[in-house]
Design a protein around this motif. Structure first.
Motif, PDB file in Angstrom:
ATOM      1  N   THR A 207      -5.976   3.397   7.439  1.00 42.32           N
ATOM      2  CA  THR A 207      -5.034   2.608   8.236  1.00 42.32           C
ATOM      3  C   THR A 207      -4.730   3.306   9.562  1.00 42.32           C
ATOM      4  OG1 THR A 207      -4.123   1.668   6.219  1.00 42.32           O
ATOM      5  CG2 THR A 207      -2.761   1.499   8.195  1.00 42.32           C
ATOM      6  N   LYS A 208      -4.542   4.608   9.529  1.00 45.40           N
ATOM      7  CA  LYS A 208      -4.258   5.352  10.755  1.00 45.40           C
ATOM      8  C   LYS A 208      -5.453   5.332  11.710  1.00 45.40           C
ATOM      9  CE  LYS A 208      -1.032   8.573   8.575  1.00 45.40           C
ATOM     10  NZ  LYS A 208      -0.832   9.975   8.156  1.00 45.40           N
TER      11      LYS A 208
ATOM     12  N   VAL B  39      -5.405  -6.634  10.446  1.00 46.95           N
ATOM     13  CA  VAL B  39      -4.523  -6.654   9.278  1.00 46.95           C
ATOM     14  C   VAL B  39      -5.014  -5.667   8.226  1.00 46.95           C
ATOM     15  CG1 VAL B  39      -3.491  -8.098   7.475  1.00 46.95           C
ATOM     16  CG2 VAL B  39      -4.084  -9.120   9.691  1.00 46.95           C
ATOM     17  N   THR B  40      -4.100  -4.846   7.712  1.00 45.40           N
ATOM     18  CA  THR B  40      -4.363  -4.040   6.525  1.00 45.40           C
ATOM     19  C   THR B  40      -3.863  -4.843   5.335  1.00 45.40           C
ATOM     20  OG1 THR B  40      -4.210  -1.879   7.605  1.00 45.40           O
ATOM     21  CG2 THR B  40      -3.715  -1.949   5.256  1.00 45.40           C
TER      22      THR B  40
ATOM     23  N   SER C 298      -8.765  -4.830   7.082  1.00 52.98           N
ATOM     24  CA  SER C 298      -8.972  -3.527   6.458  1.00 52.98           C
ATOM     25  C   SER C 298      -8.296  -3.575   5.089  1.00 52.98           C
ATOM     26  CB  SER C 298      -8.350  -2.444   7.341  1.00 52.98           C
ATOM     27  OG  SER C 298      -8.343  -1.200   6.693  1.00 52.98           O
ATOM     28  N   VAL C 299      -9.092  -3.549   4.031  1.00 51.97           N
ATOM     29  CA  VAL C 299      -8.568  -3.703   2.675  1.00 51.97           C
ATOM     30  C   VAL C 299      -8.480  -2.324   2.020  1.00 51.97           C
ATOM     31  CG1 VAL C 299      -8.869  -4.889   0.466  1.00 51.97           C
ATOM     32  CG2 VAL C 299      -9.702  -5.954   2.588  1.00 51.97           C
TER      33      VAL C 299
ATOM     34  N   GLN D  66      -1.369  -4.987  11.609  1.00 49.87           N
ATOM     35  CA  GLN D  66      -0.304  -5.553  10.779  1.00 49.87           C
ATOM     36  C   GLN D  66      -0.618  -5.276   9.315  1.00 49.87           C
ATOM     37  OE1 GLN D  66       0.048  -9.784  11.250  1.00 49.87           O
ATOM     38  NE2 GLN D  66       1.807  -9.944   9.912  1.00 49.87           N
ATOM     39  N   SER D  67       0.409  -5.087   8.516  1.00 50.81           N
ATOM     40  CA  SER D  67       0.188  -4.932   7.073  1.00 50.81           C
ATOM     41  C   SER D  67       0.641  -6.207   6.373  1.00 50.81           C
ATOM     42  CB  SER D  67       0.963  -3.731   6.537  1.00 50.81           C
ATOM     43  OG  SER D  67       2.347  -3.896   6.722  1.00 50.81           O
ATOM     44  N   ALA D  68      -0.155  -6.627   5.389  1.00 46.74           N
ATOM     45  CA  ALA D  68       0.172  -7.839   4.630  1.00 46.74           C
ATOM     46  C   ALA D  68      -0.255  -7.641   3.182  1.00 46.74           C
ATOM     47  CB  ALA D  68      -0.511  -9.052   5.239  1.00 46.74           C
TER      48      ALA D  68
END
Length: 175
Positions: A69-70, A86-87, A55-56, A109-111
């Motif tokens: 994101t939510k 992954v965001t 998810s960008v 996860q955020s990256a």
């Protein structure tokens, strides 16, 4: 290569760096960073073995990116550890970590692509004029091939959650 007018931001045409990712092709490589007990790297190789959703978002400091994101976090909760999620943004890993902690984001996860922008350039999501990532969603199979790709035409709009999750569910059923 650049793609002039590929998307808009508040109605203004924007240029995306790199080529668009195509379904049916191997996913381009990337090197992202996240903070978990120190700075760590995340690459395409780390995603292999499970279906993956990427998810960008332009920035987790904006309402639409937070909503995206939510929503994915909520929807992915029922899938447990059967998928990678992954965001991706250019936000600093510390800021991403703070947002996810405050909002109880635990299923995605955020990256960050802040260091060398390999994701933005290789995946065709870097907005040249703004130096941020566009809004996009990608689903990969367990072998790292792209099975779904959406570049949201207007950056301030939300992605097609249902289509992305349908593609992800399809990969789980195929496994």
């Amino acid at each position: 290569m650049s793609r002039s007018g590929a998307i808009t931001f508040k109605g203004n045409p924007m240029t995306l760096a790199g080529d668009a990712v195509e379904t049916g092709k191997p996913a381009p490589d990337f090197k992202l960073h996240f903070f978990k007990e120190g700075m760590q790297e995340l690459t395409l190789a780390d995603m292999k073995g499970k279906p993956t959703i990427l998810s960008v978002v332009p920035s987790l400091d904006t309402p639409v990116c937070q909503t995206q994101t939510k929503k994915f976090n909520e929807t992915l909760g029922e899938l447990g550890d059967r998928v990678n999620a992954v965001t991706v943004s250019l936000d600093l890993p510390f800021a991403m970590n703070r947002f996810c902690g405050a909002e109880n984001i635990t299923n995605i996860q955020s990256a960050s692509d802040y260091q060398d922008r390999t994701f933005g350039n290789n995946w065709g999501t870097l907005i040249e004029e703004l130096k941020i990532l566009c809004r996009a969603t990608f689903v990969l199979d367990a072998d790292g091939n792209v099975v779904y790709a959406e570049y949201v035409p207007e950056v301030t709009s939300e992605p097609n959650y249902d289509a992305a999750m349908e593609a992800l569910q399809g990969q789980l059923q195929a496994a």
